[in-house]
Motif scaffolding. Structure first.
Motif, PDB file in Angstrom:
ATOM      1  N   GLU A 171     -10.327  -3.258 -58.580  1.00  0.00           N
ATOM      2  CA  GLU A 171      -9.783  -2.605 -59.410  1.00  0.00           C
ATOM      3  C   GLU A 171     -10.022  -1.102 -59.134  1.00  0.00           C
ATOM      4  O   GLU A 171     -10.796  -0.141 -59.373  1.00  0.00           O
ATOM      5  CB  GLU A 171     -10.511  -2.776 -60.752  1.00  0.00           C
ATOM      6  N   THR A 172      -8.748  -0.755 -58.290  1.00  0.00           N
ATOM      7  CA  THR A 172      -8.985   0.504 -57.523  1.00  0.00           C
ATOM      8  C   THR A 172      -7.900   1.535 -58.531  1.00  0.00           C
ATOM      9  O   THR A 172      -6.824   1.168 -58.755  1.00  0.00           O
ATOM     10  CB  THR A 172      -8.392   0.462 -56.063  1.00  0.00           C
ATOM     11  N   ILE A 173      -8.680   2.569 -58.761  1.00  0.00           N
ATOM     12  CA  ILE A 173      -7.784   3.708 -59.414  1.00  0.00           C
ATOM     13  C   ILE A 173      -7.501   4.582 -58.541  1.00  0.00           C
ATOM     14  O   ILE A 173      -8.160   5.243 -57.829  1.00  0.00           O
ATOM     15  CB  ILE A 173      -8.737   4.144 -60.769  1.00  0.00           C
ATOM     16  N   ILE A 174      -6.229   5.103 -58.730  1.00  0.00           N
ATOM     17  CA  ILE A 174      -5.618   6.150 -57.635  1.00  0.00           C
ATOM     18  C   ILE A 174      -5.362   7.478 -58.635  1.00  0.00           C
ATOM     19  O   ILE A 174      -4.516   7.277 -59.590  1.00  0.00           O
ATOM     20  CB  ILE A 174      -4.590   5.873 -57.027  1.00  0.00           C
ATOM     21  N   PRO A 175      -6.145   8.560 -58.705  1.00  0.00           N
ATOM     22  CA  PRO A 175      -5.811   9.633 -59.412  1.00  0.00           C
ATOM     23  C   PRO A 175      -4.574  10.666 -59.132  1.00  0.00           C
ATOM     24  O   PRO A 175      -4.878  11.688 -59.028  1.00  0.00           O
ATOM     25  CB  PRO A 175      -7.287  10.434 -59.668  1.00  0.00           C
ATOM     26  N   HIS A 176      -3.487   9.637 -59.161  1.00  0.00           N
ATOM     27  CA  HIS A 176      -2.316  10.522 -58.832  1.00  0.00           C
ATOM     28  C   HIS A 176      -1.094   9.861 -59.468  1.00  0.00           C
ATOM     29  O   HIS A 176      -1.445   8.766 -60.106  1.00  0.00           O
ATOM     30  CB  HIS A 176      -2.177  10.563 -57.408  1.00  0.00           C
ATOM     31  N   PHE A 177      -0.021  10.415 -59.422  1.00  0.00           N
ATOM     32  CA  PHE A 177       1.198   9.779 -59.982  1.00  0.00           C
ATOM     33  C   PHE A 177       1.870   8.546 -58.738  1.00  0.00           C
ATOM     34  O   PHE A 177       2.962   7.998 -59.205  1.00  0.00           O
ATOM     35  CB  PHE A 177       2.129  10.633 -60.702  1.00  0.00           C
ATOM     36  N   PHE A 178       1.659   8.850 -57.701  1.00  0.00           N
ATOM     37  CA  PHE A 178       1.992   8.153 -56.375  1.00  0.00           C
ATOM     38  C   PHE A 178       1.011   7.920 -55.488  1.00  0.00           C
ATOM     39  O   PHE A 178      -0.265   8.449 -55.518  1.00  0.00           O
ATOM     40  CB  PHE A 178       3.207   8.740 -55.980  1.00  0.00           C
ATOM     41  N   CYS A 179       1.177   7.122 -54.602  1.00  0.00           N
ATOM     42  CA  CYS A 179       0.088   6.510 -53.757  1.00  0.00           C
ATOM     43  C   CYS A 179       0.202   7.659 -52.324  1.00  0.00           C
ATOM     44  O   CYS A 179       0.942   7.527 -51.186  1.00  0.00           O
ATOM     45  CB  CYS A 179       0.386   5.321 -53.023  1.00  0.00           C
ATOM     46  N   ASP A 180      -0.404   9.030 -52.639  1.00  0.00           N
ATOM     47  CA  ASP A 180      -0.500  10.065 -51.483  1.00  0.00           C
ATOM     48  C   ASP A 180      -1.346   9.512 -50.492  1.00  0.00           C
ATOM     49  O   ASP A 180      -2.568   8.932 -50.903  1.00  0.00           O
ATOM     50  CB  ASP A 180      -0.899  11.133 -52.107  1.00  0.00           C
ATOM     51  N   LEU A 181      -1.299   9.648 -49.221  1.00  0.00           N
ATOM     52  CA  LEU A 181      -2.292   8.934 -48.286  1.00  0.00           C
ATOM     53  C   LEU A 181      -3.736   9.741 -48.370  1.00  0.00           C
ATOM     54  O   LEU A 181      -4.609   8.915 -48.452  1.00  0.00           O
ATOM     55  CB  LEU A 181      -1.816   9.592 -47.025  1.00  0.00           C
ATOM     56  N   ALA A 182      -3.711  10.954 -48.687  1.00  0.00           N
ATOM     57  CA  ALA A 182      -5.117  11.481 -48.779  1.00  0.00           C
ATOM     58  C   ALA A 182      -5.723  11.033 -50.022  1.00  0.00           C
ATOM     59  O   ALA A 182      -7.236  10.526 -50.018  1.00  0.00           O
ATOM     60  CB  ALA A 182      -5.140  13.182 -48.899  1.00  0.00           C
ATOM     61  N   THR A 183      -4.988  10.694 -51.227  1.00  0.00           N
ATOM     62  CA  THR A 183      -5.908  10.128 -52.371  1.00  0.00           C
ATOM     63  C   THR A 183      -6.054   8.643 -52.255  1.00  0.00           C
ATOM     64  O   THR A 183      -7.060   8.186 -52.724  1.00  0.00           O
ATOM     65  CB  THR A 183      -4.600  10.442 -53.517  1.00  0.00           C
ATOM     66  N   VAL A 184      -5.304   7.918 -51.587  1.00  0.00           N
ATOM     67  CA  VAL A 184      -5.565   6.506 -51.219  1.00  0.00           C
ATOM     68  C   VAL A 184      -6.582   6.343 -50.368  1.00  0.00           C
ATOM     69  O   VAL A 184      -7.573   5.288 -50.305  1.00  0.00           O
ATOM     70  CB  VAL A 184      -4.208   5.883 -50.398  1.00  0.00           C
ATOM     71  N   LEU A 185      -7.099   7.242 -49.476  1.00  0.00           N
ATOM     72  CA  LEU A 185      -8.047   7.017 -48.371  1.00  0.00           C
ATOM     73  C   LEU A 185      -9.344   7.344 -49.270  1.00  0.00           C
ATOM     74  O   LEU A 185     -10.320   6.761 -49.149  1.00  0.00           O
ATOM     75  CB  LEU A 185      -8.018   8.289 -47.482  1.00  0.00           C
ATOM     76  N   LYS A 186      -9.227   8.353 -50.350  1.00  0.00           N
ATOM     77  CA  LYS A 186     -10.437   8.580 -51.074  1.00  0.00           C
ATOM     78  C   LYS A 186     -10.722   7.341 -51.919  1.00  0.00           C
ATOM     79  O   LYS A 186     -12.055   7.307 -52.458  1.00  0.00           O
ATOM     80  CB  LYS A 186     -10.101   9.945 -51.778  1.00  0.00           C
ATOM     81  N   SER A 187      -9.760   6.607 -52.297  1.00  0.00           N
ATOM     82  CA  SER A 187     -10.061   5.357 -53.154  1.00  0.00           C
ATOM     83  C   SER A 187     -10.374   4.309 -52.403  1.00  0.00           C
ATOM     84  O   SER A 187     -10.883   3.197 -52.927  1.00  0.00           O
ATOM     85  CB  SER A 187      -8.772   5.227 -53.940  1.00  0.00           C
ATOM     86  N   SER A 188     -10.604   4.332 -51.139  1.00  0.00           N
ATOM     87  CA  SER A 188     -10.832   3.144 -50.438  1.00  0.00           C
ATOM     88  C   SER A 188     -12.352   2.904 -50.450  1.00  0.00           C
ATOM     89  O   SER A 188     -13.317   3.981 -50.227  1.00  0.00           O
ATOM     90  CB  SER A 188     -10.515   3.279 -48.885  1.00  0.00           C
ATOM     91  N   CYS A 189     -13.062   1.700 -50.126  1.00  0.00           N
ATOM     92  CA  CYS A 189     -14.270   1.231 -49.846  1.00  0.00           C
ATOM     93  C   CYS A 189     -14.797   1.379 -48.691  1.00  0.00           C
ATOM     94  O   CYS A 189     -15.842   1.136 -48.244  1.00  0.00           O
ATOM     95  CB  CYS A 189     -14.679   0.054 -50.636  1.00  0.00           C
ATOM     96  N   SER A 190     -13.780   1.543 -47.618  1.00  0.00           N
ATOM     97  CA  SER A 190     -14.134   1.271 -46.191  1.00  0.00           C
ATOM     98  C   SER A 190     -14.428   2.843 -45.602  1.00  0.00           C
ATOM     99  O   SER A 190     -14.234   3.719 -46.318  1.00  0.00           O
ATOM    100  CB  SER A 190     -12.867   0.956 -45.432  1.00  0.00           C
ATOM    101  N   ASP A 191     -14.851   2.685 -44.354  1.00  0.00           N
ATOM    102  CA  ASP A 191     -15.213   4.014 -43.569  1.00  0.00           C
ATOM    103  C   ASP A 191     -13.578   4.778 -43.176  1.00  0.00           C
ATOM    104  O   ASP A 191     -13.096   3.900 -42.629  1.00  0.00           O
ATOM    105  CB  ASP A 191     -16.090   3.684 -42.361  1.00  0.00           C
ATOM    106  N   THR A 192     -13.398   5.760 -43.497  1.00  0.00           N
ATOM    107  CA  THR A 192     -11.974   6.431 -43.233  1.00  0.00           C
ATOM    108  C   THR A 192     -12.131   7.255 -42.166  1.00  0.00           C
ATOM    109  O   THR A 192     -11.261   8.099 -42.207  1.00  0.00           O
ATOM    110  CB  THR A 192     -11.177   6.873 -44.726  1.00  0.00           C
ATOM    111  N   SER A 193     -13.264   7.377 -41.451  1.00  0.00           N
ATOM    112  CA  SER A 193     -13.380   8.503 -40.379  1.00  0.00           C
ATOM    113  C   SER A 193     -12.252   8.273 -39.412  1.00  0.00           C
ATOM    114  O   SER A 193     -11.750   9.533 -38.834  1.00  0.00           O
ATOM    115  CB  SER A 193     -14.682   8.286 -39.754  1.00  0.00           C
ATOM    116  N   LEU A 194     -11.858   7.325 -38.815  1.00  0.00           N
ATOM    117  CA  LEU A 194     -10.618   7.119 -37.967  1.00  0.00           C
ATOM    118  C   LEU A 194      -9.579   7.470 -38.707  1.00  0.00           C
ATOM    119  O   LEU A 194      -8.782   8.259 -37.643  1.00  0.00           O
ATOM    120  CB  LEU A 194     -10.699   5.653 -37.490  1.00  0.00           C
ATOM    121  N   ASN A 195      -9.260   7.267 -39.754  1.00  0.00           N
ATOM    122  CA  ASN A 195      -7.974   7.777 -40.581  1.00  0.00           C
ATOM    123  C   ASN A 195      -8.121   9.294 -40.475  1.00  0.00           C
ATOM    124  O   ASN A 195      -7.037   9.946 -40.231  1.00  0.00           O
ATOM    125  CB  ASN A 195      -7.889   7.348 -42.108  1.00  0.00           C
TER     126      ASN A 195
END
Length: 311
Positions: A171-195
């Protein structure tokens, strides 16, 4: 975010625009009108350039591709936003979200490169006017435009593949009106250091190189104009470059608001407002900017209307 981690969740929840429920209808009508204006205005630019032989020049060839990119850029997010506002359903499937990430980066990057190519075209026109037709051959124009689309495709594909490797909660919530890359990365449960590293290095390169090309072109133009200073020369330069310079300022101003000012800060609402400017307002204004200050476009439009009326 709650629930079990999954690499490919079925859907995300978009929080949408920070609008009161009673204002949804008014904003739906407003954004629908702006989107239709964007599509019809840019289609008209493409049609006029295609039909009028006087507009078969490098500048208008690049402009037609910019108009096509702007239509596509708005179409990535605005129809989905309007549908969510109308149906009051804020969900988006994982595949749709990934598609938005890809095409948002793709068309945004294409705009970036096309503006740089247009700046180079203006540089040649002002700094090397006698050699313009030799330097800006049709083959070179096709090569430059193809390069813009191809590099943008590779750039967006890389980031989309990296996003697809991440895990998200059920149940991932994206605090935006579209899937912006930066917002999607913040919503991930994974390590996004490579991204983050790829965005900083490769993404920064794809942002800085076109911007440097634009700035370099305009610096050379200013130096050339100042060598033989005259009101006529300045007036010609403004008529030639004014529209492009205004679009560049609008484009990079909104990007700065989204990714450098709002992200450092303080309010998610400011970020969303800047995104609306970038995705909805800027593509809508481009046809007006290039037509209102452009005698060639005005003449082509008058001829087009005259032909339609007489026929």
């Amino acid at each position: 975010m709650t629930g079990e981690n999954r690499s490919s969740p079925s859907e995300f929840l978009l929080l949408g625009l920070p609008i009161q429920p009673e204002q949804q209808g008014m904003f739906f009508t407003l954004f629908l009108g702006m989107y239709l204006t964007t599509v019809l205005g840019n289609l008209l630019i493409i049609l006029l350039i295609r039909l009028d032989s006087h507009l078969h020049t490098p500048m208008y060839f690049f402009l037609s591709h910019l108009a096509l990119s702007d239509i596509s850029f708005s179409s990535v997010t605005v129809p989905k936003m309007l549908m969510n506002m109308k149906t009051h359903c804020q969900s988006i499937t994982y595949a749709e979200c990934l598609s938005q990430v890809y095409f948002f980066i793709f068309f945004g990057c294409t705009d970036n490169f096309l503006l740089a190519v247009m700046a180079y075209d203006r540089y040649v026109a002002i700094c090397h006017p006698l050699h313009y037709t030799i330097k800006m051959k049709h083959e070179l124009c096709i090569f430059l435009v193809t390069g813009c689309w191809f590099l943008s495709g590779v750039h967006s594909l890389l980031h989309t593949i990296l996003v697809n490797q991440l895990s998200f909660c059920t149940e991932t919530i994206i605090p935006h009106f579209f899937c912006d890359l930066a917002t999607v990365l913040k919503s991930s449960c994974s390590d996004t250091s490579l991204n983050d590293l790829v965005i900083f290095t490769e993404g920064g390169f794809f942002f800085i190189v076109p911007l440097s090309g634009i700035l370099g072109s305009y610096i050379c133009m200013v130096i050339t104009i100042l060598r033989v200073l005259s009101i006529k020369r300045i007036s010609k330069a403004l008529s030639t470059c004014g529209s492009h310079l205004f679009v560049v300022s609008l484009y990079y101003g909104t990007i700065t608001s989204i990714y450098f000012v709002s992200s450092s800060g303080k309010s998610k609402g400011n970020n969303i407002i800047a995104s609306v400017m970038y995705l909805v307002v800027t593509p809508m204004l481009n046809p007006f900017i290039y037509s209102l200050r452009n005698k060639d476009i005005k003449c082509a439009f008058d001829d087009f209307v005259r032909v339609k009326v007489l026929s």
